[in-house]
Design an enzyme around this catalytic site. Structure first.
Site, PDB file in Angstrom:
ATOM      1  N   HIS A  79     -52.173  53.538 -98.402  1.00 25.35           N
ATOM      2  CA  HIS A  79     -51.268  54.531 -97.645  1.00 25.35           C
ATOM      3  C   HIS A  79     -50.249  53.396 -96.852  1.00 25.35           C
ATOM      4  CE1 HIS A  79     -54.348  53.359 -94.729  1.00 25.35           C
ATOM      5  NE2 HIS A  79     -53.481  53.273 -93.869  1.00 25.35           N
ATOM      6  N   GLU A 130     -49.856  57.947 -93.239  1.00 27.10           N
ATOM      7  CA  GLU A 130     -50.563  57.645 -91.762  1.00 27.10           C
ATOM      8  C   GLU A 130     -49.679  57.962 -90.816  1.00 27.10           C
ATOM      9  OE1 GLU A 130     -52.817  54.113 -91.158  1.00 27.10           O
ATOM     10  OE2 GLU A 130     -53.681  55.003 -89.424  1.00 27.10           O
TER      11      GLU A 130
HETATM   12 CO    CO Z   1     -53.636  52.407 -91.840  1.00 28.24          CO
END
Ligand code: CO
Length: 134
Positions: A79, A130
Site C-alpha cells: 500500500h 492508507e
Molecule cells: Co502503512
C-alpha cells in the site's frame, strides 16, 4: 486534500534479509524490527530524506498480510500512505464521492501512533491506500 507521501509499504518474505538489502546494498537508514501485534505485522522502517519505506512481515496466523504473501511469495508493494490534515473530513469527502472505506470506517491507531484508514484498491487505480492524519 492529500499531502505528503508518508510511506510505501512492502510485504517481504524475510524481514532480516530485506532490512539488510536496504541497509547494506541500498545504503539506507533502517530501524530495528518492531512487532505490532495489534496489526498482525512486524515492521522495519527505512528512513529516506523525503519519505519512508515500511518493510512488513506477517506476525501471527491471523495476520492481515498473510494472504498477500501467499499470493506474492517473493513479496511486493502492499500500500501507499498519504497524509491528510483531518482524517474524518477526508473520509466523509471520499465516501460522498463513492469511495469505499475498509472496515467499520472509524480511524484506527496506525504504526506511528496516529489515526489511519484504508481505502478499497478497486476505487484507487488498483492500489490499496492508507490515509494517516498528519
Ligand atoms: Co502503512
Amino acid at each position: 486534500m492529500i499531502g505528503k507521501l508518508n510511506h510505501v509499504a512492502i510485504v517481504v518474505p524475510d524481514l532480516t534479509a530485506a532490512a539488510a538489502l536496504y541497509r547494506d546494498t541500498l545504503g539506507a537508514r533502517v530501524s530495528a524490527p518492531l512487532p505490532l501485534p495489534a496489526h498482525g505485522v512486524t515492521t522495519v522502517f527505512v528512513e529516506l530524506p523525503n519519505t519512508k519505506i515500511e518493510l512488513l512481515h506477517p506476525l501471527g496466523e491471523a495476520s492481515p498480510i498473510r494472504r498477500f504473501l501467499d499470493t506474492n511469495p517473493s513479496g511486493g508493494i502492499h500500500h501507499l500512505c498519504y497524509e491528510v490534515q483531518d482524517i474524518r473530513a477526508a473520509r466523509d469527502r471520499l465516501r460522498a464521492a463513492g469511495a469505499r472505506v475498509l472496515g467499520d470506517g472509524e480511524p484506527k491507531t496506525g504504526a506511528h501512533g496516529k489515526p489511519v484508514l484504508f481505502l478499497h484498491p478497486k476505487d484507487f487505480c488498483g492500489t490499496l491506500l492508507e490515509l494517516e492524519q498528519a
